[in-house]
Scaffold this active site. Structure first.
Site, PDB file in Angstrom:
ATOM      1  N   ASP A  22       5.975  16.323   5.653  1.00  0.00           N
ATOM      2  CA  ASP A  22       6.433  17.278   6.235  1.00  0.00           C
ATOM      3  C   ASP A  22       5.227  18.610   6.380  1.00  0.00           C
ATOM      4  O   ASP A  22       5.824  19.175   7.646  1.00  0.00           O
ATOM      5  CB  ASP A  22       7.763  18.087   5.236  1.00  0.00           C
ATOM      6  CG  ASP A  22       8.454  17.099   5.503  1.00  0.00           C
ATOM      7  OD1 ASP A  22       9.171  16.708   6.595  1.00  0.00           O
ATOM      8  OD2 ASP A  22       9.771  17.126   3.878  1.00  0.00           O
ATOM      9  N   HIS A  37      13.629  17.224   2.585  1.00  0.00           N
ATOM     10  CA  HIS A  37      13.247  16.710   3.084  1.00  0.00           C
ATOM     11  C   HIS A  37      13.840  15.972   3.870  1.00  0.00           C
ATOM     12  O   HIS A  37      14.142  14.702   4.068  1.00  0.00           O
ATOM     13  CB  HIS A  37      11.478  15.231   2.136  1.00  0.00           C
ATOM     14  CG  HIS A  37      11.732  14.283   3.467  1.00  0.00           C
ATOM     15  ND1 HIS A  37      10.470  14.710   4.393  1.00  0.00           N
ATOM     16  CD2 HIS A  37      11.964  13.048   2.890  1.00  0.00           C
ATOM     17  CE1 HIS A  37      10.466  13.625   4.631  1.00  0.00           C
ATOM     18  NE2 HIS A  37      11.728  12.802   4.976  1.00  0.00           N
TER      19      HIS A  37
HETATM   20  P1  NAD Z   1       9.760  -1.143   4.450  1.00  0.00           P
HETATM   21  O1  NAD Z   1      11.584  -2.066   5.047  1.00  0.00           O
HETATM   22  O2  NAD Z   1       9.391  -1.811   5.967  1.00  0.00           O
HETATM   23  O3  NAD Z   1       9.491  -1.322   3.784  1.00  0.00           O
HETATM   24  C1  NAD Z   1       9.947  -1.417   2.711  1.00  0.00           C
HETATM   25  C2  NAD Z   1       9.638  -2.032   1.839  1.00  0.00           C
HETATM   26  O4  NAD Z   1      10.242  -2.686   0.682  1.00  0.00           O
HETATM   27  C3  NAD Z   1       9.740  -3.881   1.476  1.00  0.00           C
HETATM   28  O5  NAD Z   1       8.997  -4.016   1.862  1.00  0.00           O
HETATM   29  C4  NAD Z   1      10.731  -4.699   1.012  1.00  0.00           C
HETATM   30  O6  NAD Z   1      10.789  -5.779   0.805  1.00  0.00           O
HETATM   31  C5  NAD Z   1      10.917  -3.586  -0.109  1.00  0.00           C
HETATM   32  N1  NAD Z   1      11.435  -3.484  -1.109  1.00  0.00           N
HETATM   33  C6  NAD Z   1      12.951  -3.550  -1.090  1.00  0.00           C
HETATM   34  N2  NAD Z   1      13.598  -3.168  -2.302  1.00  0.00           N
HETATM   35  C7  NAD Z   1      12.579  -3.238  -3.266  1.00  0.00           C
HETATM   36  C8  NAD Z   1      12.660  -3.775  -4.774  1.00  0.00           C
HETATM   37  N3  NAD Z   1      13.630  -3.873  -5.008  1.00  0.00           N
HETATM   38  N4  NAD Z   1      11.872  -4.277  -5.099  1.00  0.00           N
HETATM   39  C9  NAD Z   1      10.509  -3.323  -4.357  1.00  0.00           C
HETATM   40  N5  NAD Z   1      10.286  -4.219  -3.488  1.00  0.00           N
HETATM   41  C10 NAD Z   1      10.886  -2.831  -2.737  1.00  0.00           C
HETATM   42  O7  NAD Z   1      10.367   0.102   4.866  1.00  0.00           O
HETATM   43  P2  NAD Z   1       8.974   1.679   4.923  1.00  0.00           P
HETATM   44  O8  NAD Z   1       8.968   2.048   6.681  1.00  0.00           O
HETATM   45  O9  NAD Z   1       7.752   1.356   3.817  1.00  0.00           O
HETATM   46  O10 NAD Z   1      10.129   2.923   4.102  1.00  0.00           O
HETATM   47  C11 NAD Z   1      10.060   2.535   2.942  1.00  0.00           C
HETATM   48  C12 NAD Z   1      10.774   3.941   2.487  1.00  0.00           C
HETATM   49  O11 NAD Z   1      10.545   5.502   2.538  1.00  0.00           O
HETATM   50  C13 NAD Z   1      12.397   4.102   3.579  1.00  0.00           C
HETATM   51  O12 NAD Z   1      13.180   4.261   2.494  1.00  0.00           O
HETATM   52  C14 NAD Z   1      12.053   5.565   4.615  1.00  0.00           C
HETATM   53  O13 NAD Z   1      13.319   6.193   4.633  1.00  0.00           O
HETATM   54  C15 NAD Z   1      11.090   6.035   3.450  1.00  0.00           C
HETATM   55  N6  NAD Z   1      10.211   7.451   4.136  1.00  0.00           N
HETATM   56  C16 NAD Z   1       9.489   8.548   2.961  1.00  0.00           C
HETATM   57  C17 NAD Z   1       8.912   9.139   3.639  1.00  0.00           C
HETATM   58  C18 NAD Z   1       8.563  10.855   3.498  1.00  0.00           C
HETATM   59  O14 NAD Z   1       8.890  11.609   3.946  1.00  0.00           O
HETATM   60  N7  NAD Z   1       9.042  10.865   1.898  1.00  0.00           N
HETATM   61  C19 NAD Z   1       8.550   9.169   4.993  1.00  0.00           C
HETATM   62  C20 NAD Z   1       8.992   8.164   5.798  1.00  0.00           C
HETATM   63  C21 NAD Z   1       9.447   6.829   4.812  1.00  0.00           C
HETATM   64  C1  LMR Z   2      10.784  10.205   7.578  1.00  0.00           C
HETATM   65  O1  LMR Z   2      10.389  12.591   8.033  1.00  0.00           O
HETATM   66  O2  LMR Z   2      10.236  10.539   8.915  1.00  0.00           O
HETATM   67  C2  LMR Z   2      11.062   9.879   6.968  1.00  0.00           C
HETATM   68  O3  LMR Z   2      12.340  10.536   6.146  1.00  0.00           O
HETATM   69  C3  LMR Z   2      11.677   8.912   7.252  1.00  0.00           C
HETATM   70  C4  LMR Z   2      13.014   9.116   8.329  1.00  0.00           C
HETATM   71  O4  LMR Z   2      14.122   8.120   8.241  1.00  0.00           O
HETATM   72  O5  LMR Z   2      13.249  10.127   8.843  1.00  0.00           O
END
Ligand code: NAD
Ligand code: LMR
Length: 385
Positions: A163, A212
């Site tokens: 953010d 967030h």
């Molecule tokens: P993704 O699906 O590409 O990757 C997630 C990974 O987690 C996969 O490789 C999957 O195999 C693994 N996984 C699932 N369950 C698991 C477990 N029990 N143990 C170990 N690994 C496991 O998703 P992504 O795009 O990398 O996003 C991941 C998370 O981050 C999502 O929840 C998304 O919303 C979040 N996110 C947060 C922010 C933020 O600003 N905080 C920003 C973007 C995404």
């Molecule tokens: C973001 O802000 O990009 C992450 O929290 C992923 C989402 O679901 O928007």
């Protein structure tokens, strides 16, 4: 220091791990990569790009280790920093809260395993969504273990850095562009207009507080910076409101643009890398003989993170300012040298300086939603003993 990335094979996990291997100044002895799939493939891939012939200054391949799906305990064993990015991402039409059903269970299990195997003073950085609920879920899960030697309230961090990164980026974009004589945009910042502000100046000026998700995200930009950027601050100024909206719903913009194939990954990996680097530097004895300058805020020992407010007096003070309505809030946090624990919250230049409009947004949009999200995470733990 041992740093464990859980969910390392995912859209964020892979580039985040790559970035962590590229900074040789970080004192990482082992970068442990865990996922239910592909983690050995990712670690093997990462292990092929260091050495004198490549010219890339990466950490030794021997330090990167992939752990398969039955090897979570090994991945967590004695970890100093645990970064959790495991779980499902959004698809168009979903809210982050819709992810709770699946990601809540994943998070609880991963925290229980972290408590069993990682160092008792490990720092936990939570990237998985919904951050607003998963951080309280993690802290409550840890609190159930009465033998915890180190307070979870001081060492669990929700990563809201993206953010801040977005706010800075959009703020930069909103300044007048340098225009060359033939009318084309130029990337050269060779005069003193708004685009020439240094990265550090902007980092110092702005924070994003609250939570967030959507309207719980509240960017706070000093009046002087907004004026410099040609954004008149104040109630219902269109440019300013557009800017705030863009920061709050930037995640949705990415989800939509990716057409069902996930959410922000690269910008999150970049932001997560900066955040984890700050945690490592806060904990690292050698670098912390002197205060370190945060790569995210530009401030000394200060990061912005979503943390529990029941961690010290300053947390309690902030809670009172928030009408005792929430126990978690994203705010500037000063980290203790050598432990990386939350030392105290630093809201002197944020909450104390909100204008009337920002206070309205805080009270109307941020706090009521945040209270619901926090309750959801805590209730999940209480009902799953
Ligand atoms: P993704 O699906 O590409 O990757 C997630 C990974 O987690 C996969 O490789 C999957 O195999 C693994 N996984 C699932 N369950 C698991 C477990 N029990 N143990 C170990 N690994 C496991 O998703 P992504 O795009 O990398 O996003 C991941 C998370 O981050 C999502 O929840 C998304 O919303 C979040 N996110 C947060 C922010 C933020 O600003 N905080 C920003 C973007 C995404
Ligand atoms: C973001 O802000 O990009 C992450 O929290 C992923 C989402 O679901 O928007």
């Amino acid at each position: 220091m041992k740093v464990t990335v859980i969910g390392a094979s995912g859209g964020i996990g892979q580039p985040l791990s790559l970035l962590l291997t590229q900074n040789t100044t970080l004192p990482i002895n082992e970068l442990a990569l865990f996922d239910l799939r592909l983690s050995k493939g990712v670690s093997t891939d990462l292990s092929h790009m260091t050495g004198p012939t490549t010219g890339i200054d990466a950490i030794s391949p021997k330090k990167v280790k992939g752990y398969g799906k039955d090897e979570l305990s090994g991945a967590l064993e004695n970890a100093d920093i645990v970064v959790i990015v495991a779980g499902i991402p959004r698809k168009p039409g979903m809210t982050r809260d819709d992810l709770f059903k699946i990601n809540g269970g994943i998070m609880r299990n991963l925290i229980l395993e972290t408590m069993k195997h990682a160092r008792p003073d490990c720092l936990v950085a939570i990237i998985s969504n919904p951050v607003n609920s998963l951080v309280p879920l993690a802290v409550e899960t840890m609190k159930q273990d009465i033998h915890q030697k180190y307070a979870p309230e001081k060492r669990v961090f929700g990563v809201t850095t993206l953010d801040l990164v977005r706010a800075i980026t959009f703020l930069k974009e909103s300044g007048q562009e340098n225009v060359t004589q033939n009318g084309n945009s130029s990337n050269c910042n060779n005069n003193s207009n708004s685009n020439s502000s240094s990265k550090e100046d902007i980092f110092k000026d702005i924070v994003v507080i609250g939570g967030h998700s959507g309207k719980t995200i509240l960017p706070i930009i000093p009046e002087s910076t907004l004026l410099k950027k040609g954004l008149a601050k104040g109630t219902n100024t269109k440019d300013y409101n557009d800017f705030v909206y863009k920061v709050q719903f930037a995640g949705d913009e990415v989800v939509k643009a990716k057409e069902g194939m996930g959410s922000a990954t690269l910008s999150m990996a970049y932001s997560g890398y900066m955040f984890v680097s700050d945690l490592i530097n806060a904990r690292c004895n050698t670098q912390n003989k002197q205060a370190y300058t945060s790569s995210t805020t530009g401030m000394s020992n200060t990061i912005v993170a979503y943390v529990c407010l029941n961690n010290n007096n300053k947390g309690q003070q902030l809670k009172e300012k928030l009408h005792n309505s929430v126990d978690y809030f994203s705010t500037p946090v000063v980290l203790q040298k050598n432990t990386g624990f939350v030392e105290h919250l630093d809201f002197d230049h944020t909450l104390n300086k909100l204008n009337t409009h920002e206070l309205q947004l805080l009270n109307k949009d941020v706090l009521p939603q945040l209270a619901k999200d926090i309750n959801k995470g805590e209730s999940f733990v209480r009902s799953s003993k």
